[in-house]
Structures are given as structure tokens and as C-alpha cells.
Scaffold this active site. Structure first.
Site, PDB file in Angstrom:
ATOM      1  N   CYS A 154       6.200  -5.898   6.160  1.00 21.70           N
ATOM      2  CA  CYS A 154       5.424  -7.082   5.785  1.00 21.70           C
ATOM      3  C   CYS A 154       4.852  -6.987   4.379  1.00 21.70           C
ATOM      4  O   CYS A 154       4.087  -7.847   3.963  1.00 21.70           O
ATOM      5  CB  CYS A 154       4.322  -7.351   6.810  1.00 21.70           C
ATOM      6  SG  CYS A 154       3.197  -5.973   7.006  1.00 21.70           S
TER       7      CYS A 154
ATOM      8  N   ASP B  48       0.819  -1.208   0.000  1.00 18.87           N
ATOM      9  CA  ASP B  48       0.000   0.000   0.000  1.00 18.87           C
ATOM     10  C   ASP B  48       0.853   1.257   0.000  1.00 18.87           C
ATOM     11  O   ASP B  48       0.500   2.241  -0.644  1.00 18.87           O
ATOM     12  CB  ASP B  48      -0.951  -0.001   1.203  1.00 18.87           C
ATOM     13  CG  ASP B  48      -2.190  -0.847   0.927  1.00 18.87           C
ATOM     14  OD1 ASP B  48      -2.708  -0.768  -0.197  1.00 18.87           O
ATOM     15  OD2 ASP B  48      -2.621  -1.593   1.815  1.00 18.87           O
TER      16      ASP B  48
HETATM   17  C1  PEP Z   1       0.776  -3.989   2.601  1.00 15.80           C
HETATM   18  O1  PEP Z   1      -0.023  -3.093   2.297  1.00 15.80           O
HETATM   19  O2  PEP Z   1       1.971  -3.982   2.281  1.00 15.80           O
HETATM   20  C2  PEP Z   1       0.310  -5.155   3.374  1.00 15.80           C
HETATM   21  C3  PEP Z   1       1.155  -6.055   3.842  1.00 15.80           C
HETATM   22  O3  PEP Z   1      -1.016  -5.302   3.567  1.00 15.80           O
HETATM   23  P1  PEP Z   1      -2.040  -5.847   2.474  1.00 15.80           P
HETATM   24  O4  PEP Z   1      -1.235  -6.393   1.317  1.00 15.80           O
HETATM   25  O5  PEP Z   1      -2.881  -6.865   3.137  1.00 15.80           O
HETATM   26  O6  PEP Z   1      -2.788  -4.598   2.105  1.00 15.80           O
HETATM   27 MG    MG Z   2      -2.008  -2.911   3.207  1.00 19.78          MG
END
Ligand code: PEP
Ligand code: MG
Length: 575
Positions: A504, A457
Site C-alpha cells: 500500500c 516507510d
Molecule cells: C507506507 O508507509 O508505505 C504507508 C502506506 O503508510 P503511510 O504512508 O501512511 O506511513
Molecule cells: Mg507508513
């Protein structure tokens, strides 16, 4: 002339490596338009309706016979709804009295029953509206002679083909029987691609007109690395693909020696290599790959896997199961991150012009304590059984973090009064995935216990490129200098406040980026469990001082391509 048996190769974009052989099942997910017609013979139409309903009842009966425990109870209750004559009385009236065709009468007759249930105050009864909508869809599919594909019960060696798989479709997939996924749209960072990689399932996307070119039942081979799809592959092509698969497996076997090793550089800088998961079942992969913990449990998959809101008790059981299986290792559980590309039907979220910038994740939870509090309570209760930490998604300001923490405090007080056990010093962290937070990192870090940078994001909000939009995907890059500076700001802010900083997003396991992230001082790398061993190998081959020099040089660069070039040069030299 091209006959159906002529061998063809179709090319898309490989988003999850591996080779798969199998038969095509096409999922049509466009909404069917149900025509209204006036019929002459209402008796015949009624007969059609009763036959369709009976077929649905027979199928459900078979499921009930095989089911056990809670599933049996749920399916028996579902069967009773189907057998209640009042369920179809409005539909029958429309056929008899207004001479309307069975398909249209089912749609409108059932919708009036659904509305009655939805308006009931009793939460359980209101939840039955989904069951009735499901029965309606199944009857209409029978009336149109269509088989509704049950994604959780597929034949072995199925290759799924769809225009697009929603995240909730993917959550329902019967992974053990799927050999590959082919879609017309969807990016490398879509949740479907992420799930495919977690399950080591070959996946190819951006295959133009896949749902019309490919045919149901057709035998194909797919190469999720190169993005190639072979219709009716020749013996020679199959042998080549088997060889590729063998090499792929051998490279995995080669990495086995990194199991249980420490994740530290040659000069002794230790990092945590942890995993991203969606459900308790994924813990098996985490343990197999000897990850040092769980850096992100995307709790929304528990919500998407269910037809109605999971109760506090159900959530508690899932979180407890993960915490216990991880035996004291840290398990970071992210609170509900719904919205954007993650839709949950029963939450009935309003359509918005810009869902990624809209009413989602923590924004929705803070306004809806009936959703947020049961989750926080479940997390606190489960924290008595392991090393659970809570993480809030999509935090954009300190005010929001304070509001979310206040809910945790409120639940802790309730537990203290009720004498319930929980981990008193439970850690509370945030996702850094909105640039505003990366910029005020030092200030916000003083009010939480850890950061986890969500690059998936963070990139989209930094460069204003929707993460799944293919037309502009060339602009979405983890190597953009602005993204790298925001990562640095987040790590430095965390360290100044004395907390750890993890990552992450998918970038955490990117081979080119790992040396730079080490150089910037990232403490924790959270990734698909299948990437742990390769990442550990990379970390073990690095020297922290050289990585710091690399970071210094990269931070002076102004273009994405210069950054990428420099990272590649370093990679060739060192890894
Ligand atoms: C991100 O945004 O990097 C993340 C780990 O969350 P998601 O991919 O679930 O939006
Ligand atoms: Mg995210």
C-alpha cells in the site's frame, strides 16, 4: 525594472499532476511572538479586548444561524463559552490592575483558564480546553488585525501557498474550492502530496521563498506535472496550459475502458487492484474507479479531522459507512498511525529527537488502552456490516503483533459477554514497513492473515533517509536493490505461510515497478483511487512469465541505477 505586473515563471517540483488557475491565499504558520508591554490607558485597552471578543462572537453567531444538527449543537455550546463573563475576567484583571497590553493579557489570562479545564477529570470538560484555546487564538488574531484563515471555508479557485502544510492542515482543506497547492518544503511522499493526488489537485513543492515571492490575492496558474507556476499568466500561456489540461483529461477518458475489467495479466495471473483512502468521503472515488476493495484506510485522518478524540460511536459510524458502501468488498482499516509527520494536537505527544524512530503508531496504542480499545471495539462492531479487516501499523516484532492481537481477543470476549455482533473470523494483518519484519517475514506470517508492504516507510528505514528530507531525497529510492530484496522476502514469507501479500506504499502504482512486483508474485496492489485504471491497463498488457524473468535479472543487480535502467528497458519493450 520589475513591476508587479511583469509575467514571471517560478519553478518547483510537481508532485500532483493537473493545471490550476486561481488567486493566492498565503498561510503563515510560523508561531507569532506576543510581546508584553505596559500600557497607560487601560480603558482603551479593555475596549480593544471587548471589541475583538464581540467580533469573534458575531462571526460564530453567523455560523450557528446557518448550521444544522450536530454542528449547530456544537457551535451553540462554543458560543455559550464565549459569552460567559468569567472567560475574560482574568484577562480584564491583568489589563486593569497590571496595565498589561490586551494581546499579552489575553494570552496569559486565557492560558490560566485553559489549564483549569485541562486538569478537570470530566473528559468532556477537559476537551473544552481546545475550544478555549481556539477562541484565544481568534481574539489575538483580531487584536493584531490579522484574519485567521479558515481552511474549511475558502473562496472558489483558491491557490494555497504555505511554507509547509501539516497533515492536519491538509485534512481540513475545503478541496472543492482549491485549484492548487504550492509549498516551500515537502516531498513527493509527504501526506500532503498523497492527499493532493487523491483529490486530483495540482500541487507544486520545493518553491523557494514562495510565501514571500507570491502575494495574497495574486492570480497565478500552476502546472502540477512540470512544477511551473506562472504569475499573471499571458493569454498565450493560459491557452497552452488549457491544452495540457485537455490532454490530461483525455488520457483519463481513454482509461475509462478499463473500468470494471478484471485485473489480470495476458497469461491469466489475477491480482487485486485496491485503493488507499483517508475518509469515508473518498469511497466515492474508489467506486468511480472500480477498485476491487480498499487496501488501506488511514484511520488517523478521522482523528486529525477532529478537535478531540473521536469516540467509539463516531468511529463505528465512519467505519460502518465505508463497509456498507463497499458492499462486501474487502475494506482493510489500519489502526491509528500517529507520529512521525502526522501530529494530533490533543494527544499532546512529547517532542522527540527522532520522531520517525520514536513513540508512535502501534507503540503508542499498546501503551494507551484508552485510545486503542475504543478503536478496536468500533472496528469489531462495524465488521458486522461488511467485509472489514484490521491492520496494525509499524509492527517491528512478533511480540508486538501478539500484544495487539490480544487486545482484539479481549474486545471479542467483551462482545461475546455483551451479546454484540461482530465478524467472528475477522482478518488481522500487518503493515510490513520496518525492515526487521521483512526479514522475519516467514515467521511472523504464521501469526497473521495478510501483509501489506508500506514502501513509503520501508524505504526510509532501509536506507536511513527520512521520507520528507529534501537534502537527501536523492538517496530515497524505491529502486534500491536492498528495498527490492526486502519486498521479495516479504512476499515469499507470506506465501510460505499461505497468506496473501499486498503493498500500500506509493510504489504499488509505480509504472516501472508494477511488472517487477508481478514477477515477484505480489497479490494485491493498493493505491490512490485515481491510479487504478492506469495500473489495470499496465497489468492487462503484461505477461507473468516475462515479469518473472525480469525479476530474476533484477535480483542480481547491485545498484539503484542499474535497477532503474533495467525497469525502463522492460517498460519500453512491453508497456
Ligand atoms: C507506507 O508507509 O508505505 C504507508 C502506506 O503508510 P503511510 O504512508 O501512511 O506511513
Ligand atoms: Mg507508513
Amino acid at each position: 525594472m520589475l513591476g508587479r505586473n511583469v509575467i514571471k515563471m517560478i519553478k518547483g517540483k510537481g508532485v500532483s499532476a493537473g493545471i490550476g488557475f486561481g488567486n493566492i491565499v498565503i498561510l503563515k504558520n510560523e508561531v507569532r511572538k506576543i510581546e508584553k508591554n505596559i500600557i497607560e490607558d487601560s480603558e482603551k485597552e479593555l475596549e480593544k479586548l471587548h471589541k475583538a471578543l464581540q467580533e469573534v462572537i458575531d462571526e460564530t453567531n453567523q455560523i450557528v444561524e446557518k448550521a444544522t444538527g450536530t454542528e449547530k449543537e456544537i457551535m451553540t455550546a462554543y458560543l455559550m463559552i464565549m459569552q460567559d463573563p468569567s472567560l475574560i475576567s482574568e484577562t480584564e484583571n491583568q489589563i486593569k490592575n497590571s496595565k498589561i497590553n490586551a494581546e499579552y493579557a489575553t494570552e496569559t489570562g486565557f492560558n490560566s483558564v485553559i489549564q483549569i479545564f485541562e486538569n478537570m477529570d470530566d473528559e468532556y470538560m477537559a476537551g473544552r480546553a481546545r475550544d478555549i484555546a481556539d477562541i484565544k487564538d481568534r481574539i489575538i488574531a483580531k487584536l493584531y488585525n490579522e484574519e485567521k484563515i479558515d481552511l474549511s471555508k475558502l473562496k472558489p479557485n483558491t491557490i494555497i501557498v504555505a511554507k509547509e502544510l501539516t497533515t492536519s492542515d491538509t485534512a481540513k482543506l475545503d478541496f472543492k474550492n482549491i485549484s492548487g497547492i504550492i509549498t516551500e518544503v515537502g516531498g513527493e511522499n509527504s501526506h500532503t502530496s498523497i492527499m493532493a493526488r487523491t483529490h486530483l489537485l495540482p500541487a507544486v513543492t520545493k518553491v523557494e521563498n514562495a510565501t514571500t515571492i507570491l502575494k495574497n490575492g495574486e492570480y497565478v496558474a500552476i502546472n502540477g506535472g512540470s512544477g511551473e507556476i506562472f504569475e499573471n499568466p499571458t493569454e498565450e500561456q493560459q491557452q497552452n496550459l488549457i491544452k495540457i489540461q485537455k490532454d490530461f483529461i483525455e488520457s483519463k477518458v481513454e482509461l475509462e475502458k478499463y473500468k470494471n475489467l478484471e485485473s489480470k495479466t495476458k497469461d491469466g495471473f489475477k491480482v487485486e487492484l485496491v485503493s488507499n483512502i483517508g475518509t469515508p468521503a473518498d469511497v466515492e472515488l474508489v467506486l468511480k474507479n472500480t477498485a476491487e476493495g480498499i487496501g488501506l484506510l488511514r484511520s488517523e485522518f478521522l482523528y486529525m479531522d477532529s478537535e478531540e478524540m473521536p469516540t467509539e460511536e463516531e468511529q463505528f459510524n465512519s467505519y460502518k459507512e465505508v463497509a456498507e458502501k463497499m458492499q462486501g468488498k474487502q475494506v482493510i482499516i489500519r489502526t491509528l498511525d500517529v507520529g512521525g509527520d502526522k501530529e494530533i494536537k490533543y494527544l499532546k505527544m512529547e517532542k522527540e529527537a527522532n520522531p520517525f524512530l520514536g513513540y508512535r503508531a502501534i507503540r503508542l496504542c499498546l501503551d494507551n488502552s484508552q485510545i486503542f480499545k475504543p478503536q478496536i471495539r468500533a472496528l469489531l462492531r462495524a465488521s458486522a456490516y461488511g467485509n472489514i479487516a484490521i491492520m496494525f501499523p509499524m509492527i517491528s516484532s512478533i511480540e508486538e503483533l501478539r500484544r495487539a492481537k490480544a487486545v482484539v481477543e479481549e474486545c471479542k470476549k467483551e462482545f461475546d459477554n455483551e451479546g454484540k455482533e461482530y465478524k467472528k473470523d475477522i482478518k488481522i494483518g500487518i503493515m510490513v514497513e520496518i525492515p526487521s519484519v521483512a526479514i522475519i517475514a516467514e515467521e511472523i506470517a504464521k501469526e497473521c492473515d495478510f501483509f501489506s508492504i508500506g514502501t513509503n516507510d520501508l524505504i526510509q528505514y532501509t536506507v536511513a533517509v527520512e521520507r520528507g528530507n529534501e537534502k537527501i531525497s536523492n538517496l530515497y529510492s524505491k529502486y534500491h536493490p536492498a528495498v527490492i530484496r526486502l519486498i521479495k522476502s516479504s512476499i515469499d514469507g507470506a506465501h510460505k505461510a499461505g497468506i496473501f501479500c499486498g503493498m500500500c506504499g506509493e510504489a504499488a502504482s509505480d509504472e516501472l515497478l508494477i511488472p517487477l512486483l508481478i514477477g515477484l508474485g505480489l497479490d494485491e496492489f493498493s493505491m490512490n483511487p485515481n491510479k487504478i485504471l492506469n495500473s489495470r491497463k499496465i497489468v492487462n498488457d503484461l505477461d507473468k512469465k516475462e515479469c518473472e524473468k525480469l525479476a530474476e535479472e533484477i535480483l542480481k543487480l547491485g545498484t539503484t541505477s542499474e535497477v532503474e535502467e533495467k525497469l525502463k528497458e522492460f517498460n519500453k519493450k512491453v508497456v
